[in-house]
Design a protein around this motif. Structure first.
Motif, short mmCIF file in Angstrom:
data_model
loop_
_atom_site.label_atom_id
_atom_site.label_comp_id
_atom_site.label_asym_id
_atom_site.label_seq_id
_atom_site.Cartn_x
_atom_site.Cartn_y
_atom_site.Cartn_z
N ILE A 1 3.76 7.10 -1.19
CA ILE A 1 4.87 6.15 -1.15
C ILE A 1 4.40 4.82 -0.58
O ILE A 1 3.73 4.76 0.45
N ARG A 2 4.75 3.74 -1.29
CA ARG A 2 4.44 2.39 -0.83
C ARG A 2 5.61 1.77 -0.08
O ARG A 2 5.42 0.98 0.84
N GLU A 3 6.83 2.13 -0.51
CA GLU A 3 7.99 1.50 0.11
C GLU A 3 9.24 2.33 -0.15
O GLU A 3 9.42 2.88 -1.23
N ILE A 4 10.10 2.43 0.87
CA ILE A 4 11.43 2.99 0.73
C ILE A 4 12.41 1.94 1.22
O ILE A 4 12.27 1.43 2.34
N ARG A 5 13.40 1.61 0.38
CA ARG A 5 14.33 0.55 0.74
C ARG A 5 15.74 0.88 0.28
O ARG A 5 15.94 1.34 -0.85
N ALA A 6 16.70 0.67 1.16
CA ALA A 6 18.10 0.84 0.78
C ALA A 6 18.63 -0.46 0.21
O ALA A 6 18.22 -1.54 0.62
N GLY A 7 19.54 -0.34 -0.78
CA GLY A 7 20.09 -1.54 -1.39
C GLY A 7 21.42 -1.24 -2.05
O GLY A 7 22.05 -0.22 -1.80
N VAL A 8 21.85 -2.16 -2.88
CA VAL A 8 23.10 -2.01 -3.60
C VAL A 8 22.81 -1.93 -5.09
O VAL A 8 21.77 -2.41 -5.56
#
Length: 204
Positions: free
Chosen positions: A133-140
């Protein structure tokens, strides 16, 4: 009062009074290395992720929830991974949840992610990325395939996981998942600056 949280290499977490240096409380993580800590002052809760102390190749790690004021344990979740790399708290339409990213397992070629209910530690869903995994991000979800999310300041409904597939190390795979149940909304692969939609948008 102001408090300073200290995680040490000898399995301990300390809460120190920031005004006079007095010890407020201490908590011991049995036979584990503290790998990450996240604090939510509004909820008076501390979330800590750990890994094995004696043998880092052994499967076994925990996510701890600790009362920020008293140092009392709220709950512990034991995960079958090499360790917890990062933890965070995200606000959703159903309340706050915990995102816990595991450490990459080179034998299985996976990186686990655990999504948990904040107050109970109940697992809502799990995800296993088939690579690092390079990135985990919460969004809309207004624009789930966009490289940049317009982040809502109060609630999130998408979890975006970006990882390097173990069998295609020159590419990046991105999956946009429903943050509450893990159902895939869309996903695509980027290789040599060319993106290919793998799963059509199911939100319409």
């Amino acid at each position: 009062y102001n408090s300073v949280i200290i995680g040490t290499s000898n399995e301990m977490i300390y809460s120190i009074n920031g005004n006079n240096g007095d010890l407020l409380w201490k908590y011991r993580l049995p036979k584990s290395i503290i790998k990450c800590i996240y604090i939510d002052d509004d909820e008076d809760i501390l979330i800590a992720g750990s890994g094995e102390l004696s043998n880092i190749d052994k499967e076994g790690s925990e996510v701890y929830a600790i009362d920020l004021k008293t140092g009392l344990e709220k709950w512990v979740y034991r995960a079958k991974s090499k360790g917890i790399k990062s933890v965070g708290i995200v606000n959703t339409r159903n309340g706050k949840i915990i995102l816990a990213e595991g450490i990459y397992n080179s034998k299985l070629n996976i990186t686990p992610t655990y999504i948990m209910e904040l107050n109970s530690g109940e697992i809502l869903w799990k995800y296993r990325a088939k690579g690092k995994i390079r990135e985990i991000r919460a969004g809309v979800s207004k624009n789930p395939t966009s490289e940049t999310y317009k982040i809502d300041s109060s609630t999130y409904d998408i979890l975006r996981i970006k990882y390097i597939p173990y069998n295609r190390t020159n590419s990046i795979t991105i999956h946009n998942l429903d943050i509450l149940n893990g159902h895939e909304i869309c996903g695509y692969n980027i290789s040599n600056n060319i993106s290919e939609l793998l799963v059509s948008d199911e939100t319409n």
